[in-house]
Design a protein around this motif. Structure first.
Motif, PDB file in Angstrom:
ATOM      1  N   GLU A 338       0.814  -1.214   0.000  1.00 26.28           N
ATOM      2  CA  GLU A 338       0.000   0.000   0.000  1.00 26.28           C
ATOM      3  C   GLU A 338       0.847   1.264   0.000  1.00 26.28           C
ATOM      4  N   LEU A 343       5.428   1.109  -6.362  1.00 23.14           N
ATOM      5  CA  LEU A 343       4.195   0.466  -6.810  1.00 23.14           C
ATOM      6  C   LEU A 343       3.166   1.503  -7.236  1.00 23.14           C
ATOM      7  N   LYS A 344       3.091   2.595  -6.476  1.00 24.86           N
ATOM      8  CA  LYS A 344       2.142   3.650  -6.829  1.00 24.86           C
ATOM      9  C   LYS A 344       2.471   4.233  -8.197  1.00 24.86           C
ATOM     10  N   GLU A 347       1.230   1.821 -10.769  1.00 24.63           N
ATOM     11  CA  GLU A 347      -0.223   1.941 -10.849  1.00 24.63           C
ATOM     12  C   GLU A 347      -0.617   3.202 -11.617  1.00 24.63           C
ATOM     13  N   ASN A 348       0.118   4.292 -11.373  1.00 22.37           N
ATOM     14  CA  ASN A 348      -0.143   5.522 -12.122  1.00 22.37           C
ATOM     15  C   ASN A 348       0.110   5.321 -13.609  1.00 22.37           C
ATOM     16  N   ALA A 350      -0.114   2.533 -15.298  1.00 23.49           N
ATOM     17  CA  ALA A 350      -1.185   1.708 -15.851  1.00 23.49           C
ATOM     18  C   ALA A 350      -2.443   2.550 -16.081  1.00 23.49           C
ATOM     19  N   ALA A 351      -2.774   3.413 -15.115  1.00 23.83           N
ATOM     20  CA  ALA A 351      -3.951   4.269 -15.257  1.00 23.83           C
ATOM     21  C   ALA A 351      -3.762   5.267 -16.399  1.00 23.83           C
ATOM     22  N   ASN A 424       0.536  -3.669 -16.490  1.00 23.75           N
ATOM     23  CA  ASN A 424      -0.144  -4.439 -15.435  1.00 23.75           C
ATOM     24  C   ASN A 424       0.659  -5.678 -15.049  1.00 23.75           C
ATOM     25  N   LEU A 427       3.422  -4.576 -12.952  1.00 18.42           N
ATOM     26  CA  LEU A 427       2.918  -4.245 -11.618  1.00 18.42           C
ATOM     27  C   LEU A 427       2.764  -5.504 -10.770  1.00 18.42           C
ATOM     28  N   GLU A 428       2.202  -6.547 -11.365  1.00 18.07           N
ATOM     29  CA  GLU A 428       2.044  -7.796 -10.622  1.00 18.07           C
ATOM     30  C   GLU A 428       3.409  -8.380 -10.239  1.00 18.07           C
ATOM     31  N   LYS A 431       4.833  -6.435  -7.350  1.00 17.44           N
ATOM     32  CA  LYS A 431       4.200  -6.800  -6.075  1.00 17.44           C
ATOM     33  C   LYS A 431       4.795  -8.095  -5.514  1.00 17.44           C
TER      34      LYS A 431
END
Length: 519
Positions: A338, A343-344, A347-348, A350-351, A424, A427-428, A431
């Motif tokens: 989190e 990671l953020k 995620e950004n 990917a978005a 993505n 990202l996985e 993680k």
């Protein structure tokens, strides 16, 4: 440094100034500068160039987000133009201009003129015959006919000129004189529906700004981590420097004792040479530690933004131990996933890729916009062709509907979706790696605590072993070689204790970094 043997080896001259003495005593020019860990962190964050670049990037992202907001609002633009051409636009061709300019001549010299001349001639003949019957002399009649013909010719010529002039005025009226054209417009455009591209663009700008902030967080944590490593490296080498000096004093004292024993004949020359070799090794070790300490201070100064030759001192340098506090590792993978800025950022990304796909999709959707404005030109055709500025208001609706583009947008959308899928997957994978990293860091932290406990036990045993060896040597029941072995074991135990204390410190910092809470 601690233990009775060390104090004896240094002749009771090893002392440490209290921290308050440094802080209260005025520092003269060229004196050492006292820096705590917190102050080093603050200076590093303030002076780090990459972090400054990230902050500038955040400001750039904020301005791009503000720019994206303006796409919702109407845009007004003004246009002005001047054009000079070598030829003017002509609404009449050359034949038409010639015919209109010579309309009177063509009319009076044509059938109409012939009819008019014939009628006049016939009228004059009839008048002459009538006058002859009335007894008017022929010469007088001919004179009158000649005067009437001359007057009639003058009238016809005047009429021809007037008709030609009227035709020429028609030609001049149709002249556009467009060799010099002035124009201008003020246009207003209000987007109504752009296929969702404006909404996606604004979301993209918002994500980009958050990504810039996450980048700052990542750079801050990396900067703090690098500062802590450099800080504790200096502390470690400073303690090893004192340890090396203490060891050198021990072997020098032993060397002096052995030389006295050789002089008295209770020790061999071989024993003296062995101790002398150990003295040289201790001096070499101290030299290496001194050089390493100088370089480590330079690295710390460069990290926190000070000149590399700045004289600095750290509070932990003069303490007895690094005073590492052993902590039980708290493994919380969910918290790490989190909080980690890396990671953020993924995620950004990917978005952002998803929103970029939405922008591409808008290329296949209709677009609607309202338009309005004011047009002005010189010459203008609002009331015939006039050489002055006149204009008019206009409003309208602009609709663009894509019909066929050979699948260009479709291919771009597919490519963008593929890029999103790759992000993505990254990202996985990230993680999974962070989960493994958190587990490994907790294990390493636990191992560091264990090594510290073992090192402290080893130091106690090494102190006792050295004390016993010195006592036995003074009693003459232990050889110099045994004493040197005890000294070497003591040096190794103390060095391992310093390393273990620093490892505990760094493992705590590393755990905070892995959890994403290093501040």
């Amino acid at each position: 440094m601690h233990g009775e043997q060390i104090r004896k080896a240094t002749g009771g001259t090893e002392w440490v100034l209290p921290l308050c003495f440094f802080t209260l005593l005025p520092l003269p020019a060229g004196a050492q500068r006292l820096l705590t860990l917190d102050s080093c962190r603050a200076m590093a964050l303030r002076n780090n160039k990459q972090l400054s670049i990230s902050k500038v990037k955040q400001e750039v992202a904020a301005n791009l987000r503000r720019s994206a907001r303006t796409k919702y609002l109407p845009h007004i633009s003004a246009i002005g133009t001047y054009q000079h051409t070598s030829e003017e636009i002509s609404l009449l061709n050359s034949d038409q201009k010639y015919a209109l300019g010579n309309m009177g001549t063509n009319m009076l010299q044509g059938e109409l003129g012939q009819t008019l001349v014939g009628g006049v001639g016939e009228a004059l003949t009839n008048v002459g015959g009538l006058l002859a019957k009335m007894g008017v002399p022929l010469e007088q009649i001919q004179g009158m006919q000649q005067q009437m013909q001359q007057a009639m010719g003058q009238k016809v010529s005047a009429l021809e000129g007037k008709v030609n002039g009227a035709g020429q005025r028609v030609v001049d009226a149709f002249r556009t004189d467009t060799r010099n054209i002035w124009g201008g417009a003020v246009m207003l455009t209000q987007p109504v529906f752009m296929g969702g591209s404006i909404v996606a663009l604004n979301r993209l700008a918002d994500i980009n700004e958050r990504m810039a902030q996450n980048s700052i967080d990542a750079k801050e944590q990396a900067t703090i981590y690098a500062t802590d490593k450099a800080y504790w490296q200096v502390v470690s080498l400073r303690h090893k420097q004192k340890l090396a000096q203490a060891f050198l004093n021990l072997v020098k004292k032993l060397d002096g004792d052995v030389q006295k024993m050789i002089a008295e004949g209770v020790a061999t020359r071989s024993d003296g040479l062995s101790v002398a070799v150990k003295v040289n090794e201790a001096e070499m070790t101290l030299t290496k530690v001194n050089d390493g300490l100088v370089l480590s201070r330079m690295l710390l100064c460069q990290t926190i933004g000070l000149p590399v030759n700045e004289q600095i001192v750290l509070p932990e340098e003069e303490s007895e131990t690094v005073a590492a506090v052993t902590l039980t590792p708290e493994l919380d993978v969910a918290r790490a996933l989190e909080n980690r800025p890396e990671l953020k950022q993924l995620e950004n990304m990917a978005a952002m890729s998803h929103q970029a796909t939405n922008i591409l999709k808008a290329g296949n959707l209709p677009m609607v916009a309202l338009t309005g404005g004011y047009l002005i030109s010189n010459p203008n055709v609002l009331n015939g062709f006039q050489k002055n500025f006149r204009g008019m208001w206009n409003v309208g609706v602009l609709v663009r509907i894509p019909i066929w583009n050979w699948g260009d947008v479709m291919y771009k959308v597919r490519a963008s979706k593929g890029a999103t899928a790759m992000i993505n997957l990254e990202l996985e994978e990230a993680k999974e790696k962070i989960e493994l990293q958190a587990t490994q860091t907790a294990y390493q932290m636990e191992e560091a605590n264990k090594r510290l406990a073992l090192a402290e036990t080893s130091v106690k045993r090494a102190d006792e072993n050295l004390r016993t060896a010195n006592l036995g040597f003074s009693e003459g029941v232990i050889t110099p070689t045994t004493v040197m072995e005890a000294q070497t074991a003591w040096l190794q135990a103390k060095s391992q204790q310093i390393d273990a204390e620093i490892d505990v410190r760094l493992s705590q910092v590393n755990m905070k970094k892995v959890m994403g809470v290093l501040k």
